[in-house]
Design an enzyme around this catalytic site. Sequence first.
Site, PDB file in Angstrom:
ATOM      1  N   CYS A  26       5.704   9.594  -6.971  1.00  0.00           N
ATOM      2  CA  CYS A  26       6.628  10.387  -6.485  1.00  0.00           C
ATOM      3  C   CYS A  26       7.792   9.735  -5.930  1.00  0.00           C
ATOM      4  O   CYS A  26       7.505   8.691  -5.087  1.00  0.00           O
ATOM      5  CB  CYS A  26       5.977  11.731  -5.420  1.00  0.00           C
ATOM      6  SG  CYS A  26       4.841  12.565  -6.336  1.00  0.00           S
ATOM      7  N   ARG A  71       9.087   3.437  -0.854  1.00  0.00           N
ATOM      8  CA  ARG A  71       7.775   3.237  -0.345  1.00  0.00           C
ATOM      9  C   ARG A  71       7.229   1.812  -0.548  1.00  0.00           C
ATOM     10  O   ARG A  71       6.607   1.484  -1.875  1.00  0.00           O
ATOM     11  CB  ARG A  71       6.948   4.476  -1.515  1.00  0.00           C
ATOM     12  CG  ARG A  71       7.595   5.489  -0.947  1.00  0.00           C
ATOM     13  CD  ARG A  71       6.817   6.654  -2.269  1.00  0.00           C
ATOM     14  NE  ARG A  71       5.387   6.822  -1.752  1.00  0.00           N
ATOM     15  CZ  ARG A  71       4.728   7.616  -2.224  1.00  0.00           C
ATOM     16  NH1 ARG A  71       4.911   8.124  -3.420  1.00  0.00           N
ATOM     17  NH2 ARG A  71       3.236   7.749  -1.587  1.00  0.00           N
ATOM     18  N   LYS A 118      -7.639  14.367  -4.107  1.00  0.00           N
ATOM     19  CA  LYS A 118      -7.029  13.632  -5.128  1.00  0.00           C
ATOM     20  C   LYS A 118      -6.625  12.037  -4.649  1.00  0.00           C
ATOM     21  O   LYS A 118      -7.039  11.265  -5.023  1.00  0.00           O
ATOM     22  CB  LYS A 118      -5.481  13.988  -5.427  1.00  0.00           C
ATOM     23  CG  LYS A 118      -4.451  12.962  -6.003  1.00  0.00           C
ATOM     24  CD  LYS A 118      -3.059  13.674  -6.228  1.00  0.00           C
ATOM     25  CE  LYS A 118      -2.166  13.274  -5.119  1.00  0.00           C
ATOM     26  NZ  LYS A 118      -1.701  11.957  -5.108  1.00  0.00           N
ATOM     27  N   ASN A 119      -6.375  12.143  -3.158  1.00  0.00           N
ATOM     28  CA  ASN A 119      -6.112  10.828  -2.553  1.00  0.00           C
ATOM     29  C   ASN A 119      -7.314  10.157  -2.136  1.00  0.00           C
ATOM     30  O   ASN A 119      -7.290   8.924  -1.928  1.00  0.00           O
ATOM     31  CB  ASN A 119      -5.317  11.010  -1.217  1.00  0.00           C
ATOM     32  CG  ASN A 119      -3.807  11.493  -1.645  1.00  0.00           C
ATOM     33  OD1 ASN A 119      -3.520  11.246  -2.874  1.00  0.00           O
ATOM     34  ND2 ASN A 119      -2.963  12.161  -0.948  1.00  0.00           N
ATOM     35  N   ASP A 140       2.195  15.600   3.683  1.00  0.00           N
ATOM     36  CA  ASP A 140       1.833  16.400   2.343  1.00  0.00           C
ATOM     37  C   ASP A 140       1.930  17.727   2.528  1.00  0.00           C
ATOM     38  O   ASP A 140       1.902  18.646   1.395  1.00  0.00           O
ATOM     39  CB  ASP A 140       0.682  15.770   1.721  1.00  0.00           C
ATOM     40  CG  ASP A 140       0.771  14.331   1.471  1.00  0.00           C
ATOM     41  OD1 ASP A 140      -0.555  13.925   1.166  1.00  0.00           O
ATOM     42  OD2 ASP A 140       1.662  13.810   1.264  1.00  0.00           O
ATOM     43  N   ARG A 175      -0.592  16.459 -11.672  1.00  0.00           N
ATOM     44  CA  ARG A 175      -1.064  15.254 -11.104  1.00  0.00           C
ATOM     45  C   ARG A 175      -1.991  15.429  -9.998  1.00  0.00           C
ATOM     46  O   ARG A 175      -2.939  14.778  -9.969  1.00  0.00           O
ATOM     47  CB  ARG A 175      -0.046  14.220 -10.713  1.00  0.00           C
ATOM     48  CG  ARG A 175       0.784  13.684 -11.567  1.00  0.00           C
ATOM     49  CD  ARG A 175       1.834  12.510 -10.943  1.00  0.00           C
ATOM     50  NE  ARG A 175       0.992  11.671 -10.106  1.00  0.00           N
ATOM     51  CZ  ARG A 175       1.614  11.170  -8.891  1.00  0.00           C
ATOM     52  NH1 ARG A 175       2.840  11.503  -8.753  1.00  0.00           N
ATOM     53  NH2 ARG A 175       0.998  10.506  -8.119  1.00  0.00           N
TER      54      ARG A 175
HETATM   55  C1  EPZ Z   1      -0.711   8.064   0.872  1.00  0.00           C
HETATM   56  O1  EPZ Z   1       0.483   7.468   0.325  1.00  0.00           O
HETATM   57  C2  EPZ Z   1      -0.901   9.238   0.243  1.00  0.00           C
HETATM   58  N1  EPZ Z   1      -1.005   9.116  -1.383  1.00  0.00           N
HETATM   59  C3  EPZ Z   1       0.676  10.225   0.337  1.00  0.00           C
HETATM   60  O2  EPZ Z   1       0.375  11.404  -0.440  1.00  0.00           O
HETATM   61  C4  EPZ Z   1       0.835  10.640   1.702  1.00  0.00           C
HETATM   62  O3  EPZ Z   1       1.951  11.279   1.725  1.00  0.00           O
HETATM   63  C5  EPZ Z   1       0.907   9.311   2.413  1.00  0.00           C
HETATM   64  O4  EPZ Z   1      -0.706   8.592   2.045  1.00  0.00           O
HETATM   65  C6  EPZ Z   1       0.910   9.560   4.145  1.00  0.00           C
HETATM   66  O5  EPZ Z   1       0.066  10.336   4.518  1.00  0.00           O
HETATM   67  C7  EPZ Z   1      -2.020   8.458  -1.809  1.00  0.00           C
HETATM   68  O6  EPZ Z   1      -3.161   8.249  -0.937  1.00  0.00           O
HETATM   69  C8  EPZ Z   1      -2.288   8.252  -3.183  1.00  0.00           C
HETATM   70  P1  EPZ Z   1       1.188   5.185   3.453  1.00  0.00           P
HETATM   71  P2  EPZ Z   1       0.604   5.933   0.935  1.00  0.00           P
HETATM   72  O7  EPZ Z   1       0.957   3.635   3.225  1.00  0.00           O
HETATM   73  O8  EPZ Z   1      -0.773   5.363   1.043  1.00  0.00           O
HETATM   74  C9  EPZ Z   1       5.124   3.002   5.104  1.00  0.00           C
HETATM   75  C10 EPZ Z   1       0.750  13.085  -2.279  1.00  0.00           C
HETATM   76  O9  EPZ Z   1       1.625  14.076  -2.112  1.00  0.00           O
HETATM   77  N2  EPZ Z   1       4.515   1.537   4.570  1.00  0.00           N
HETATM   78  O10 EPZ Z   1       0.442   5.966   4.386  1.00  0.00           O
HETATM   79  O11 EPZ Z   1       1.617   5.216  -0.309  1.00  0.00           O
HETATM   80  C11 EPZ Z   1       5.571   3.998   3.832  1.00  0.00           C
HETATM   81  O12 EPZ Z   1       6.963   3.840   3.592  1.00  0.00           O
HETATM   82  C12 EPZ Z   1       1.015  11.562  -1.776  1.00  0.00           C
HETATM   83  O13 EPZ Z   1      -0.671  13.302  -2.466  1.00  0.00           O
HETATM   84  C13 EPZ Z   1       5.371   0.625   4.719  1.00  0.00           C
HETATM   85  O14 EPZ Z   1       6.135   0.312   5.366  1.00  0.00           O
HETATM   86  O15 EPZ Z   1       1.436   6.199   2.087  1.00  0.00           O
HETATM   87  C14 EPZ Z   1       5.491   5.106   5.041  1.00  0.00           C
HETATM   88  O16 EPZ Z   1       6.838   5.638   5.567  1.00  0.00           O
HETATM   89  C15 EPZ Z   1       2.597  11.415  -1.499  1.00  0.00           C
HETATM   90  N3  EPZ Z   1       4.684  -0.518   4.115  1.00  0.00           N
HETATM   91  C16 EPZ Z   1       4.101   5.151   5.804  1.00  0.00           C
HETATM   92  O17 EPZ Z   1       4.137   3.572   5.944  1.00  0.00           O
HETATM   93  C17 EPZ Z   1       3.653  -0.452   3.134  1.00  0.00           C
HETATM   94  O18 EPZ Z   1       2.988  -1.475   2.786  1.00  0.00           O
HETATM   95  C18 EPZ Z   1       3.216   5.857   5.457  1.00  0.00           C
HETATM   96  O19 EPZ Z   1       2.956   5.402   4.146  1.00  0.00           O
HETATM   97  C19 EPZ Z   1       2.845   0.857   3.077  1.00  0.00           C
HETATM   98  C20 EPZ Z   1       3.326   1.900   3.665  1.00  0.00           C
END
Ligand code: EPZ
Length: 423
Positions: free
Chosen positions: A116, A121, A22-23, A306, A398
């Site tokens: 979610c 986020r 999915k991701n 996840d 989803r």
């Molecule tokens: C991706 O989300 C995945 N979603 C998430 O999977 C997964 O949990 C996450 O990566 C972490 O591995 C998709 O790929 C669509 P991040 P993403 O940016 O990219 C902080 C699922 O269940 N951050 O790696 O949104 C953020 O708050 C979903 O399939 C900032 O501070 O996650 C978090 O604490 C849920 N500023 C950390 O970084 C930003 O601009 C990692 O988030 C972006 C992120």
Amino acid sequence: MKKIVINGGRSLTGEVTISGAKNSAVALIPAAILANSPVILEGVPDIQDVHSLIEILEIMGAKITFSNNVLEIDPTEIVSVPMPNGKINSLRASYYFMGTLLGKFGEAVVGLPGGCYLGPRPIDLHVKGFEALGVQVTNEHGAMYLRTESDQMQGNRIFMDVVSVGATINIMLAAVKAKGQTIIENAAREPEIIDVATLLNNMGAKVRGAGTDIIRIDGVEELHGCRHFMIPDRIEAGTYLALAAAAGNGIKVKNVIFEHLESFIAKLQEIGVKMKISEDEIEVYPSTDLKAVNVMTYPYPGFATDLQQPLTPLLLMTSGTAEIIDTIYAKRVNHVPELARMGADISVEGNMIIVNGPSKLHGAEVVASDLRAGACLVIAGLLAEGTTTIYNVEYILRGYDHIIEKLTALGASIEMIEEVEAE
Ligand code: EPZ
């Protein structure tokens, strides 16, 4: 609204085949619009997020066919359509349209992402990356307006303050057609990032270092269509492995890339789960004498955030106390009260989830709060004695391709029912 009803306590056995990631899919599909000719993606999961993205691309003028997990995208008629709200808000990964529309048109209007609830986020790192490439970004009434200040984005060196999957991919999508070189430092290393970079390079981009913490991108003029077979879903695979260990009586999980799950499999082995690991499949044997272990999530290749929720029902079957700390999403705990309603001895103390096993689970009415919490509740329902009803299952649909069919084939008594809306 849909609900899932499970009659638990049955012995599950057989085979399950993992679908596409999915991701990856939620990034590969927007990335296809960067091409000036058709892109064919194979191994695409048949999940709601994919259908949502197809709808968005069709609004933009793309011609799409999707059958037998093959998605053909003809982006030649695509026009730049502002998408301040509507379908764009139905999934968090809609933010990838910022990077791809910038790459294609040098501008974008994209509603802030939905998806979610896992606590805050932000997308500040996405914005920081775009601004470093010479893009003016403003947030107007919940939509992001992005405009390239000159006639083309300029490559730059960008240090990611936090390791972010989404920001790493989004900056890559914008930078492939920027002028000169872009270097992303402290980049995320997830397999999905490699999958997107592979597609982009098959389209004629010049991306090096994906999968490491330094990614170099040399801008090119044009990107062309190609055929790309995407990676299987390591999170879906981990979910079924956890189910097999908790409720299985011999389950083979097929279409798995072992390397994508090393930290998770190491944790299962630490618990005492017996497995046979082959090249692209893992057989989980009925396991006894399982012991509680502690879990701390980290960016890849660490233990995936996840998978902490889907692992929890197995931890409830072990002897001892397990402590789970999600260092990425501290608020990813909404499954805890639902499991407690099923008789689980589980609680949140500060930034830690405490699990005391073994817990005997009984059926209950529970609510899914996010995609992986939903998967956790499905596993708990399969384990519990009696009937479990799970509401808000749209979250689960989803990200889990044909979950009802796959579990039924393993012997589960599970059905999805359309909730008649109260008048
Ligand atoms: C991706 O989300 C995945 N979603 C998430 O999977 C997964 O949990 C996450 O990566 C972490 O591995 C998709 O790929 C669509 P991040 P993403 O940016 O990219 C902080 C699922 O269940 N951050 O790696 O949104 C953020 O708050 C979903 O399939 C900032 O501070 O996650 C978090 O604490 C849920 N500023 C950390 O970084 C930003 O601009 C990692 O988030 C972006 C992120």
